[in-house]
Design an enzyme around this catalytic site. Sequence first.
Site, short mmCIF file in Angstrom:
data_model
loop_
_atom_site.label_atom_id
_atom_site.label_comp_id
_atom_site.label_asym_id
_atom_site.label_seq_id
_atom_site.Cartn_x
_atom_site.Cartn_y
_atom_site.Cartn_z
N HIS A 1 44.01 46.73 30.81
CA HIS A 1 43.59 45.88 31.92
C HIS A 1 43.11 44.50 31.52
CE1 HIS A 1 43.69 48.61 35.44
NE2 HIS A 1 43.51 49.56 34.55
N LYS B 1 35.07 37.44 43.87
CA LYS B 1 35.43 38.25 42.70
C LYS B 1 34.20 38.24 41.78
CE LYS B 1 38.93 35.39 42.21
NZ LYS B 1 40.06 36.27 42.05
N ARG B 2 34.22 39.03 40.71
CA ARG B 2 33.10 38.98 39.79
C ARG B 2 32.91 37.55 39.27
NH1 ARG B 2 30.50 43.96 38.28
NH2 ARG B 2 29.34 42.61 36.92
N LYS C 1 37.19 33.25 35.38
CA LYS C 1 37.65 33.17 36.78
C LYS C 1 37.38 31.78 37.37
CE LYS C 1 37.09 38.18 37.55
NZ LYS C 1 38.41 38.67 37.93
N THR D 1 43.89 41.77 42.21
CA THR D 1 44.37 42.46 43.41
C THR D 1 43.77 41.82 44.67
OG1 THR D 1 42.66 44.11 43.01
CG2 THR D 1 44.91 44.71 42.41
N LYS E 1 45.36 41.03 48.58
CA LYS E 1 44.69 41.35 49.85
C LYS E 1 44.66 40.12 50.76
CE LYS E 1 42.04 44.71 47.33
NZ LYS E 1 40.89 44.90 46.43
#
Length: 841
Positions: free
Chosen positions: A378, A569-570, A575, A677, A681
């Site tokens: 992952h 998101k985290r 990110k 993911t 969405k």
Amino acid sequence: MSKPLSDHDRKKQISVRGLAGAENIAELKQNFNRHLHFTLVKDRNVATRRDYYFALAHTVRDHLVGRWIRTQQHYYEKDPKRVYYISLEFYMGRTLQNTMVNLALENACDEAMYQLGLDMEELEDMEEDAGLGNGGLGRLAACFLDSMASLGLAAYGYGIRYEFGIFNQKIVNGWQVEEADDWLRYGNPWEKARPEYMRPVHFYGRTEHHPDGVKWVDTQVVLALPYDTPVPGYRNNVVNTMRLWSAKAPCEFNLKDFNVGGYIQAVLDRNLAENISRVLYPNDNFFEGKELRLKQEYFVVSATLQDIIRRFKVSKFGSREIARTDFSKLPDKVAIQLNDTHPAMAIPELMRVLLDEEKLSWDKAWDICVRTCAYTNHTVLPEALERWPVDLFAHLLPRHLEIVYEINRRHLEKVAAKYPGDNDRLRRMSLIEEGGQKRINMAHLCIVGSHAVNGVAQIHSDILKATVFKDFYEMEPHKFQNKTNGITPRRWLVMCNPGLAEVIAEKIGEEFIRDLDQLKALRDFVNDDAFIRDVAKVKQENKMKFAVHLEEHYKVKINPNSMFDIQVKRIHEYKRQLLNCLHIITYYNRIKKEPNKQWTPRTVMIGGKAAPGYHTAKMIIRLITAIGEVINNDPVVGDRLKVIFLENYRVTLAEKAIPAADLSEQISTAGTEASGTGNMKFMLNGALTIGTMDGANVEMAEEAGEGNLFIFGMRVEDVDALDMKGYNAEEYYNRLPGLKQAIDQIAGGFFSPKQPDLFKEIVNMLMHHDRFKVFADYEDYIKCQEKVNALYKNPKEWTKKVIYNIAGCGKFSSDRTIAQYAREIWGMEPTLEKLPAPDDK
């Protein structure tokens, strides 16, 4: 003008939720009252809203149980191959509404509650999220369970029943504060304890080598108590099982101390054993090498393998005796999927069972092990890869260390035979990393001990083969595969966005819910004015509803006509929430400079949790809240720009935010996000993506047409080239006036006037230690955001792109992902066949 429909009336009109028959409603009311009266409270007048929720949950659960029993009987009779998905995280969210959708009960329940004078949404809001995961990895596992049941696979999810899930996040004076998530305090109506399947798990001790084999002795035993949760497929009467283990001390735990008067302490010490399932480690993409964490990993693996082997041995209809002793058949009947390296201990544990308990030869045991296990990777971030100290292993799991050493010895023999004299390669490919403290590389163990290794998006799988696992790929290329992630369209469209599901169903029918590829048919309606209007109207309604939620919770007046620009998101440097912050500040500065210009109004929302020990991530949250404090209170800007930090982002909040989003921010540095993911969405729910060519964004652009996404920034090869050349942040800072102004404002205390130095370390990191090259993508990101603003001013063209995106979502169903795992890794065939319902004879 007709009066707008209430939520209740609109729900009743929606066909994709199944029609409610009058008998059905009468029966549901009767069962609801029965549960309320007999299970919960004797006097309806004293019932609380929570009692009503539990009565409804039990009523819905009644519809699950018959199907659950029948499904398990069906597997017992047919004896199919079974897949065991082992994951340390299952981020399930709430269960009630999802169950009603999958069983086609939602309309009937809604009407029954309405007739009883109760509000369905209020009752749904009483349910606690099952937050047994951190982010993408745990939510993926939840989507996979839904798809495995919907595709009729004999599948089991195995994990830990954490007493405390991912912490609840409070924002206090702009800072993240963690609170324990006591999600079980009112009980959990969806689980069933199964004490009859309790299993012992061993730790510590030592090994004895005898002529007839090895014994692991003097161990400390912890019991694993299983709790089963039903997992319904979509309207096919299949109900699979998620089994979560809870740690219990055995009765005799430490009671030998009783004899010396330490009885009280001995009983209190039982907590030490039970701590194993107490709390989820709140780290995402970060390895924490603590003994308790390794205990959790071995605990779930040991209990699960005992269960798998028990089921394998007795799986013959009508037999309680052992029906199978020939383990060479195990790979024909059992597939074990390791969700990342967390359950990697399954490999040495399966070897231990086959060698020490079942007395197989090494070669036979190893062949069975490799053919049974498969591994999903992952992440490529080095800090996320698990590397356990050998000393810890020797102390906690001495027998397993011997087995890992033997696996490594044989593995390195093969490498040496294939690449004679290449000592460097031997060192790189060893399971044991020397140098300083010896460590076991768990990813290497997973690759060597599995027959299939997959990444979770095409670009990620290619990076694994080209870099992190290059040596392994060269040696065994047949093992490496790609399985691009997906999401379940049941929760992430039908359940969270019924208005959009209905608009789609009116155009192309309802079959898309179990075959998302059918969304391609929407391309025929890209120029259909009525369809464009309907899609835009649903989005506007979702935004109005979310705006009400935001105003209630954040006391900020939201302009529902502004663009809802969302990044959830985290919180992690890779990110790049900081890149988003720089755009917000730049946009703010431009509005301030020319306040009379026609600016596109935006409401920017950023949400996500920071790991409690991740200082930089916590500082990023503080920066976002500080920027919001300044901008939201600036009268010059007014409602043209608002910034909100979405507190306590979790599955339930995602279900509200995602359907309301116009713009989805997917802006990680190319080559760092394995898949994502959340990006899928947002796409399915009618948001346009601004993103880098990273993770599944690449495939989203392929499916929807690159011109229908806002793609910017460096590609993987550009990042590599910049690494070769050397990334110099100051060069960008000096060249780009907008960037310089924003950084100077952060550094100079413009956003923290009471503490001018508050964000000095963030600036220092960005200027001198930024692994993720925020400045390198700044200029292109700002230009791309200008294109976003321009298009948003043309609602019709915007909505056309939205329709292209929704039409391109077919690939991103977890049904497609699971069908590929089934056929290409597990050797199983999915089926859309319905099982008979319990009341069918």
